[in-house]
Write a protein that holds these residues in place. Structure first.
Motif, PDB file in Angstrom:
ATOM      1  N   ALA A 210       0.827  -1.211   0.000  1.00  0.00           N
ATOM      2  CA  ALA A 210       0.000   0.000   0.000  1.00  0.00           C
ATOM      3  C   ALA A 210       0.864   1.265   0.000  1.00  0.00           C
ATOM      4  O   ALA A 210       0.567   2.234  -0.705  1.00  0.00           O
ATOM      5  CB  ALA A 210      -0.942  -0.003   1.204  1.00  0.00           C
ATOM      6  N   LEU A 211       1.950   1.259   0.768  1.00  0.00           N
ATOM      7  CA  LEU A 211       2.853   2.412   0.786  1.00  0.00           C
ATOM      8  C   LEU A 211       3.526   2.621  -0.566  1.00  0.00           C
ATOM      9  O   LEU A 211       3.661   3.747  -1.041  1.00  0.00           O
ATOM     10  CB  LEU A 211       3.912   2.251   1.879  1.00  0.00           C
TER      11      LEU A 211
ATOM     12  N   CYS B 181       0.877   4.118  -2.864  1.00  0.00           N
ATOM     13  CA  CYS B 181       0.626   5.534  -2.549  1.00  0.00           C
ATOM     14  C   CYS B 181       1.762   6.426  -3.030  1.00  0.00           C
ATOM     15  O   CYS B 181       1.538   7.502  -3.582  1.00  0.00           O
ATOM     16  CB  CYS B 181       0.418   5.728  -1.046  1.00  0.00           C
TER      17      CYS B 181
ATOM     18  N   ALA C  62       1.588   6.658  -6.772  1.00  0.00           N
ATOM     19  CA  ALA C  62       0.466   7.518  -7.139  1.00  0.00           C
ATOM     20  C   ALA C  62       0.828   8.988  -6.969  1.00  0.00           C
ATOM     21  O   ALA C  62       0.516   9.828  -7.827  1.00  0.00           O
ATOM     22  CB  ALA C  62      -0.769   7.172  -6.301  1.00  0.00           C
ATOM     23  N   ALA C  63       1.511   9.314  -5.875  1.00  0.00           N
ATOM     24  CA  ALA C  63       1.951  10.698  -5.661  1.00  0.00           C
ATOM     25  C   ALA C  63       2.923  11.131  -6.757  1.00  0.00           C
ATOM     26  O   ALA C  63       2.867  12.267  -7.243  1.00  0.00           O
ATOM     27  CB  ALA C  63       2.594  10.846  -4.285  1.00  0.00           C
TER      28      ALA C  63
END
Length: 185
Positions: free
Chosen positions: A39-40, A43, A46-47
């Motif tokens: 998940a990290l 994320c 995605a950033a």
């Protein structure tokens, strides 16, 4: 993340990437928590995609930085680092003193062929060089002790938060004299 991108801090973005990598490795290897690690990673990617599409100037600046590193061209900071190191070595063991570092840097920048009018607002851009230049060997040894001793203690206690904060401070100090106040007249 958005703040680091908006202020266009290459050091901040690189530091954040290293911290996320450290946390992901910690979650996956030490905690055996694959879901949080993945998940990290998602994320952070995605950033990065948001930065690429929403803020092309920031992405362009990071790309230029990597091109400069790969071509060994560098920017003004490479010249600043070289002049700062030369000045620091020439003023060992005690340094120049806090008030005299700017005139000494000016002298070395001009001697190295740099246009001082473009660089007069700058310092060494490195906390370690700044400390060595101004306070000499006693200052740099004290600064390193203030980083190394808490790091050893944090490792013994397995204090990830303190280790992360020390890492951010130590890494940021490579690219900015974060303890030095910049005054323009």
């Amino acid at each position: 993340v958005a703040y680091l991108i908006m202020i266009d801090s290459r050091t901040g973005i690189a530091g954040l990437a290293l911290i996320v990598l450290f946390i992901v490795i910690h979650q996956i290897v030490r905690q055996r928590n694959y879901k949080i690690g993945i998940a990290l990673i998602f994320c952070f990617l995605a950033a990065g995609c948001i930065m690429h599409f929403a803020l092309p100037e920031s992405e362009k600046r990071l790309t230029q930085t990597f091109q400069n590193i790969n071509s060994s061209k560098g920017d003004d900071r490479v010249g600043i680092y070289k002049c700062s190191l030369k000045a620091s070595i020439d003023h060992l063991p005690w340094g120049t003193g806090v008030r005299d570092s700017k005139p000494v840097l000016e002298e070395y920048f001009i001697a190295d062929g740099h246009d001082w009018s473009n660089l007069k607002e700058l310092n060494t851009h490195n906390i370690y060089l700044e400390t060595l230049l101004t306070l000499g060997l006693p200052g740099i040894l004290l600064l390193l002790a203030m980083l190394i001793l808490p790091t050893i203690d944090a490792c013994r206690r397995r204090d990830i938060t303190l280790l992360t904060l020390l890492f951010v401070f130590a890494f940021g100090g490579l690219f900015e004299a974060i303890l030095s106040r910049q005054v323009w007249f």
